[in-house]
Design a protein around this motif. Sequence first.
Motif, short mmCIF file in Angstrom:
data_model
loop_
_atom_site.label_atom_id
_atom_site.label_comp_id
_atom_site.label_asym_id
_atom_site.label_seq_id
_atom_site.Cartn_x
_atom_site.Cartn_y
_atom_site.Cartn_z
N VAL A 214 26.77 -26.03 -2.76
CA VAL A 214 27.64 -25.83 -3.93
C VAL A 214 28.10 -27.22 -4.34
N ILE B 298 23.86 -24.77 -6.42
CA ILE B 298 24.70 -24.15 -7.45
C ILE B 298 25.72 -25.18 -7.89
N ASP C 188 19.99 -24.51 -9.49
CA ASP C 188 19.46 -23.15 -9.58
C ASP C 188 20.41 -22.23 -10.35
N ASP C 189 21.68 -22.60 -10.38
CA ASP C 189 22.68 -21.83 -11.13
C ASP C 189 23.81 -22.77 -11.51
N TYR C 190 24.62 -22.35 -12.48
CA TYR C 190 25.67 -23.23 -13.03
C TYR C 190 26.88 -22.36 -13.32
N ARG D 261 26.85 -15.05 -6.98
CA ARG D 261 25.80 -15.99 -7.38
C ARG D 261 25.16 -16.65 -6.15
N ILE D 262 25.97 -16.94 -5.13
CA ILE D 262 25.42 -17.50 -3.90
C ILE D 262 24.46 -16.51 -3.25
N VAL E 153 21.17 -16.47 -5.27
CA VAL E 153 20.32 -17.64 -5.06
C VAL E 153 19.69 -17.61 -3.68
#
Length: 251
Positions: free
Chosen positions: A50, A79, A99-101, A114-115, A118
Motif C-alpha cells: 500500500v 495499491i 494495480d489500484d488507486y 480492494r486489497i 488485488v
Amino acid sequence: MSTIVVVEDETAIAELIAINLRHAGHEVTLAATAEQAQREIDARLPDLVVLDWMLPGQSGIALARQWRADARTRELPIIMLTARGEESDKIAGLDAGADDYLTKPFSTNELMARIRAVLRRKAPEALDEQVAVGVLRLDPSTRRVAAGERELKMGPTEFRLLHYLMTHSERVHSRAQLLDRVWGDHVFIEERTVDVHVKRLREALSPGGCQTMIETVRGAGYRLTRQPVAPAAGGSEPMADGNGFVRSAAA
C-alpha cells in the motif's frame, strides 16, 4: 496470511491501516519513506504494497516505476493510497504501475475490499482459502494438511512450501523462485536450503502416500503434480529432465 508493506509517512493513517490489516490476519510492516520501503522490499518480497504518493525524498510514483522496471518486483501488487484525486493523478498512478488507486479520505472497509481483490488477482496463494490438489487438502486458516482422511504433520516452512506449490501446481519452480516466494528472498539463505526442505516435505507427505506428488525436474527445480509418478524399482526417486519427461533418478 499475506505479508503487506504499508508505505505511509502520516503515522496515524499508517497505524489505522496496520490495525485493520492485522485484525484481518495479515502480517504488516510499516515504512515512512521511500528509502525505508526499498529496504523492506530488498529484505523480503511481500504479497502487496500500500503506497502513498507524497513521501519524504523519492515520491511513491517514482518508487512504483522503479519496482516495475526491476524483474524481481515487476509483478509486485501495488495499491496507491493518496490525497491526489484528480483524474490526471489517477492516470499517472496507474500508468506508473499501480494495480489500484484509492484517494484520501478513504473508507477502511473499501481499502480492505480492494486489497482482497488485488490479492485474488495477483497472489491467490496469500489468501486463507482452502486448496486441494488430488487427494491433498490444505487449509491456511487452521494450518492443517490432509491426504484423504489422514491428517499430516509438518513444520511451518514445509507448510508454506507446500502451500505455494499447491497454489501453483503443475508448474516447474526453480530454487531461486521458491526462495523468493517462500523464504522472502533473504540473501543469506542458500538455494540448497530448498532441497533440504523439499526432502522434509516429502517425508511429511509420506504417511499419506503423497510424497511422489513432488517431482524433481532435472536442471530446473521442483513441481507438484496431481498425478504422482510411481517410484522406480529399488525406490529411486522419479525425476524429470528439462523437457518434463519423467525418468528414474538412477537413469
